[in-house]
Motif scaffolding. Structure first.
Motif, short mmCIF file in Angstrom:
data_model
loop_
_atom_site.label_atom_id
_atom_site.label_comp_id
_atom_site.label_asym_id
_atom_site.label_seq_id
_atom_site.Cartn_x
_atom_site.Cartn_y
_atom_site.Cartn_z
N MET A 1 0.83 -1.17 0.00
CA MET A 1 0.00 0.00 0.00
C MET A 1 0.88 1.24 0.00
O MET A 1 1.91 1.27 0.65
N GLY A 14 -6.35 0.96 4.69
CA GLY A 14 -6.81 -0.20 3.94
C GLY A 14 -7.95 -0.86 4.68
O GLY A 14 -7.94 -0.93 5.92
N GLN A 66 -8.04 0.08 -0.60
CA GLN A 66 -7.45 1.29 -0.03
C GLN A 66 -8.24 2.47 -0.55
O GLN A 66 -8.50 2.58 -1.75
#
Length: 89
Positions: A1, A14, A66
């Motif tokens: 991420m 997330g 996300q």
């Protein structure tokens, strides 16, 4: 991420979202599974969310998304479920 930033914030959020069909019926198989993956991917792309992982079992769906810090997780789940239900039916 990756770390996202806006004008006043940096964030790395997330969400692991799990949802299932009514009565947990085992209907998410075959062509429906393939179509559901496509629909969820397009929905995330439309709303500007990043879809990191998706796993579809016969009776439930796992999605790791996300999103921006201003988007509530319940809004993500509600949007994904409603759009996919309309397209599948």
């Amino acid at each position: 991420m990756k770390i996202l930033s806006s004008s006043h914030a940096k964030h790395c959020l997330g969400y692991h979202i799990i949802f299932c069909p009514k009565y947990r019926n085992q209907v998410l198989q075959g062509a429906i599974e393939i179509e559901l993956k496509r629909i969820l991917g397009e929905t995330c792309q439309t709303y500007g969310w990043t879809l990191h992982a998706i796993e579809i079992m016969s009776d439930h769906v796992h999605v790791f998304v996300q999103a921006d810090h201003t988007t509530a997780p319940v809004e993500i789940a509600k949007t994904m479920k409603s759009i996919s239900a309309v397209h599948i039916f």
